[in-house]
Design a protein around this motif. Structure first.
Motif, PDB file in Angstrom:
ATOM      1  N   VAL A 197       2.855 -29.213   1.845  1.00  0.00           N
ATOM      2  CA  VAL A 197       2.843 -28.602   3.177  1.00  0.00           C
ATOM      3  C   VAL A 197       1.884 -29.405   4.041  1.00  0.00           C
ATOM      4  O   VAL A 197       0.989 -30.082   3.523  1.00  0.00           O
ATOM      5  CB  VAL A 197       2.414 -27.111   3.164  1.00  0.00           C
ATOM      6  CG1 VAL A 197       3.407 -26.258   2.411  1.00  0.00           C
ATOM      7  CG2 VAL A 197       1.021 -26.944   2.607  1.00  0.00           C
ATOM      8  N   LYS A 198       2.059 -29.318   5.357  1.00  0.00           N
ATOM      9  CA  LYS A 198       1.129 -29.978   6.268  1.00  0.00           C
ATOM     10  C   LYS A 198      -0.134 -29.140   6.393  1.00  0.00           C
ATOM     11  O   LYS A 198      -0.069 -27.932   6.593  1.00  0.00           O
ATOM     12  CB  LYS A 198       1.759 -30.144   7.656  1.00  0.00           C
ATOM     13  CG  LYS A 198       2.590 -31.379   7.792  1.00  0.00           C
ATOM     14  CD  LYS A 198       2.968 -31.612   9.244  1.00  0.00           C
ATOM     15  CE  LYS A 198       3.833 -32.840   9.348  1.00  0.00           C
ATOM     16  NZ  LYS A 198       4.240 -33.096  10.730  1.00  0.00           N
ATOM     17  N   ASP A 199      -1.287 -29.811   6.306  1.00  0.00           N
ATOM     18  CA  ASP A 199      -2.543 -29.100   6.520  1.00  0.00           C
ATOM     19  C   ASP A 199      -2.902 -29.137   8.004  1.00  0.00           C
ATOM     20  O   ASP A 199      -2.120 -29.626   8.823  1.00  0.00           O
ATOM     21  CB  ASP A 199      -3.659 -29.664   5.637  1.00  0.00           C
ATOM     22  CG  ASP A 199      -4.048 -31.097   5.968  1.00  0.00           C
ATOM     23  OD1 ASP A 199      -3.618 -31.632   7.016  1.00  0.00           O
ATOM     24  OD2 ASP A 199      -4.803 -31.692   5.176  1.00  0.00           O
ATOM     25  N   ASP A 200      -4.071 -28.628   8.357  1.00  0.00           N
ATOM     26  CA  ASP A 200      -4.486 -28.554   9.766  1.00  0.00           C
ATOM     27  C   ASP A 200      -4.603 -29.923  10.427  1.00  0.00           C
ATOM     28  O   ASP A 200      -4.467 -30.042  11.642  1.00  0.00           O
ATOM     29  CB  ASP A 200      -5.818 -27.806   9.888  1.00  0.00           C
ATOM     30  CG  ASP A 200      -5.679 -26.338   9.511  1.00  0.00           C
ATOM     31  OD1 ASP A 200      -4.546 -25.805   9.605  1.00  0.00           O
ATOM     32  OD2 ASP A 200      -6.698 -25.729   9.136  1.00  0.00           O
ATOM     33  N   SER A 201      -4.833 -30.969   9.628  1.00  0.00           N
ATOM     34  CA  SER A 201      -4.955 -32.315  10.199  1.00  0.00           C
ATOM     35  C   SER A 201      -3.598 -33.007  10.330  1.00  0.00           C
ATOM     36  O   SER A 201      -3.514 -34.118  10.827  1.00  0.00           O
ATOM     37  CB  SER A 201      -5.890 -33.176   9.340  1.00  0.00           C
ATOM     38  OG  SER A 201      -5.285 -33.448   8.084  1.00  0.00           O
ATOM     39  N   GLY A 202      -2.524 -32.344   9.858  1.00  0.00           N
ATOM     40  CA  GLY A 202      -1.187 -32.925   9.947  1.00  0.00           C
ATOM     41  C   GLY A 202      -0.793 -33.752   8.745  1.00  0.00           C
ATOM     42  O   GLY A 202       0.285 -34.338   8.713  1.00  0.00           O
ATOM     43  N   LYS A 203      -1.647 -33.808   7.729  1.00  0.00           N
ATOM     44  CA  LYS A 203      -1.345 -34.555   6.511  1.00  0.00           C
ATOM     45  C   LYS A 203      -0.676 -33.634   5.501  1.00  0.00           C
ATOM     46  O   LYS A 203      -0.977 -32.446   5.424  1.00  0.00           O
ATOM     47  CB  LYS A 203      -2.612 -35.148   5.909  1.00  0.00           C
ATOM     48  CG  LYS A 203      -3.239 -36.215   6.769  1.00  0.00           C
ATOM     49  CD  LYS A 203      -4.452 -36.818   6.084  1.00  0.00           C
ATOM     50  CE  LYS A 203      -5.057 -37.880   6.993  1.00  0.00           C
ATOM     51  NZ  LYS A 203      -6.248 -38.453   6.390  1.00  0.00           N
ATOM     52  N   TYR A 204       0.235 -34.200   4.694  1.00  0.00           N
ATOM     53  CA  TYR A 204       0.884 -33.422   3.649  1.00  0.00           C
ATOM     54  C   TYR A 204      -0.029 -33.329   2.435  1.00  0.00           C
ATOM     55  O   TYR A 204      -0.587 -34.330   1.983  1.00  0.00           O
ATOM     56  CB  TYR A 204       2.227 -34.048   3.253  1.00  0.00           C
ATOM     57  CG  TYR A 204       3.307 -33.791   4.270  1.00  0.00           C
ATOM     58  CD1 TYR A 204       4.014 -32.595   4.266  1.00  0.00           C
ATOM     59  CD2 TYR A 204       3.616 -34.737   5.241  1.00  0.00           C
ATOM     60  CE1 TYR A 204       5.005 -32.339   5.194  1.00  0.00           C
ATOM     61  CE2 TYR A 204       4.609 -34.497   6.188  1.00  0.00           C
ATOM     62  CZ  TYR A 204       5.296 -33.297   6.146  1.00  0.00           C
ATOM     63  OH  TYR A 204       6.271 -33.052   7.067  1.00  0.00           O
ATOM     64  N   VAL A 205      -0.158 -32.102   1.906  1.00  0.00           N
ATOM     65  CA  VAL A 205      -0.986 -31.863   0.725  1.00  0.00           C
ATOM     66  C   VAL A 205      -0.167 -31.075  -0.305  1.00  0.00           C
ATOM     67  O   VAL A 205       0.721 -30.299   0.041  1.00  0.00           O
ATOM     68  CB  VAL A 205      -2.280 -31.088   1.081  1.00  0.00           C
ATOM     69  CG1 VAL A 205      -3.184 -31.920   1.969  1.00  0.00           C
ATOM     70  CG2 VAL A 205      -1.970 -29.763   1.751  1.00  0.00           C
ATOM     71  N   LEU A 206      -0.484 -31.303  -1.575  1.00  0.00           N
ATOM     72  CA  LEU A 206       0.200 -30.594  -2.661  1.00  0.00           C
ATOM     73  C   LEU A 206      -0.195 -29.131  -2.653  1.00  0.00           C
ATOM     74  O   LEU A 206      -1.346 -28.792  -2.365  1.00  0.00           O
ATOM     75  CB  LEU A 206      -0.172 -31.219  -4.004  1.00  0.00           C
ATOM     76  CG  LEU A 206       0.191 -32.684  -4.199  1.00  0.00           C
ATOM     77  CD1 LEU A 206      -0.352 -33.187  -5.531  1.00  0.00           C
ATOM     78  CD2 LEU A 206       1.689 -32.872  -4.134  1.00  0.00           C
ATOM     79  N   ILE A 207       0.785 -28.251  -3.001  1.00  0.00           N
ATOM     80  CA  ILE A 207       0.483 -26.813  -3.020  1.00  0.00           C
ATOM     81  C   ILE A 207       0.551 -26.229  -4.428  1.00  0.00           C
ATOM     82  O   ILE A 207       0.467 -25.022  -4.603  1.00  0.00           O
ATOM     83  CB  ILE A 207       1.399 -26.015  -2.066  1.00  0.00           C
ATOM     84  CG1 ILE A 207       2.883 -26.157  -2.474  1.00  0.00           C
ATOM     85  CG2 ILE A 207       1.169 -26.439  -0.647  1.00  0.00           C
ATOM     86  CD1 ILE A 207       3.795 -25.214  -1.733  1.00  0.00           C
ATOM     87  N   GLY A 208       0.697 -27.077  -5.440  1.00  0.00           N
ATOM     88  CA  GLY A 208       0.680 -26.586  -6.813  1.00  0.00           C
ATOM     89  C   GLY A 208       1.964 -25.927  -7.251  1.00  0.00           C
ATOM     90  O   GLY A 208       1.972 -25.126  -8.169  1.00  0.00           O
ATOM     91  N   ASP A 209       3.073 -26.234  -6.602  1.00  0.00           N
ATOM     92  CA  ASP A 209       4.379 -25.692  -6.957  1.00  0.00           C
ATOM     93  C   ASP A 209       5.342 -26.871  -7.064  1.00  0.00           C
ATOM     94  O   ASP A 209       5.087 -27.941  -6.517  1.00  0.00           O
ATOM     95  CB  ASP A 209       4.833 -24.711  -5.876  1.00  0.00           C
ATOM     96  CG  ASP A 209       5.901 -23.746  -6.362  1.00  0.00           C
ATOM     97  OD1 ASP A 209       6.278 -23.809  -7.553  1.00  0.00           O
ATOM     98  OD2 ASP A 209       6.370 -22.931  -5.545  1.00  0.00           O
ATOM     99  N   ILE A 210       6.446 -26.681  -7.774  1.00  0.00           N
ATOM    100  CA  ILE A 210       7.415 -27.768  -7.932  1.00  0.00           C
ATOM    101  C   ILE A 210       8.784 -27.342  -7.436  1.00  0.00           C
ATOM    102  O   ILE A 210       9.042 -26.154  -7.251  1.00  0.00           O
ATOM    103  CB  ILE A 210       7.515 -28.237  -9.399  1.00  0.00           C
ATOM    104  CG1 ILE A 210       7.956 -27.087 -10.311  1.00  0.00           C
ATOM    105  CG2 ILE A 210       6.213 -28.858  -9.865  1.00  0.00           C
ATOM    106  CD1 ILE A 210       8.291 -27.512 -11.724  1.00  0.00           C
TER     107      ILE A 210
END
Length: 184
Positions: free
Chosen positions: A152-165
């Motif tokens: 998902v996109k974080d507050d800075s606009g970068k994609y980060v892993l959310i621990g789901d597949i």
């Protein structure tokens, strides 16, 4: 002039095989029909790609192939060598196998097509540049089924892993349908 007419693979090094997204079928080789191929642009940079829709015996597979990077180039530089982007490589292959001409020679035409709008959460008519010569042509897809981490996109606009597949299919290669050969 063709939208990607300035691009060339002269002097570029093939980047090898890489993966990219859409739909869920088992890994395998599937005959398909190209239903749509149109130019798309990144919302966050100047990168351009081609979104393709394929009909695989009633199943729709969609994938975007990023043809240029944010600088409008169809390659990246590594160790002072220009290496072609995988999206450029695979789209060039699709064009050669369906029309006999490379991506750089494909003419595009403005058309209105129904595309999914994420804000409206439904399909809406949109004006896009379509590669009409590849439409309704047979192509054979080499699909890979893979498991990837959701992001998902974080507050800075970068994609980060959310621990789901999730599972997805990616087109690894295109093959000429009757000859079962690829363009390389």
């Amino acid at each position: 002039m063709a939208v990607f007419g300035e691009l060339s693979d002269d002097g570029l090094i093939d980047n090898g095989d890489q993966l990219g997204g859409g739909g869920i079928l088992e890994s395998g080789v599937y005959d398909a029909i190209v239903k749509l191929a149109f130019v798309t642009k990144s919302k966050s940079s100047n990168a351009m790609g081609v979104e393709c829709h394929f009909d695989i015996d009633g199943f729709t597979s969609r994938e975007t192939f990023w043809v240029t990077n944010k600088e409008g180039k169809n390659y990246y530089v590594k160790d002072d060598k220009k290496i072609q982007l995988m999206g450029y490589n695979i789209m060039n292959s699709l064009c050669l196998l369906t029309t006999g001409f490379p991506l750089s020679e494909q003419e595009d035409e403005e058309k209105v097509v129904k595309l999914y709008d994420f804000e409206a959460k439904k399909e809406l008519p949109k004006s896009v540049q379509v590669f009409t010569e590849v439409i309704n042509k047979p192509i054979t897809l080499g699909l890979l089924k893979q498991i990837v981490n959701k992001t998902v996109k974080d507050d800075s606009g970068k994609y980060v892993l959310i621990g789901d597949i999730r599972e997805e299919n990616v087109i690894d290669k295109f093959f000429h349908t009757s000859q079962k050969l690829n363009s390389s």
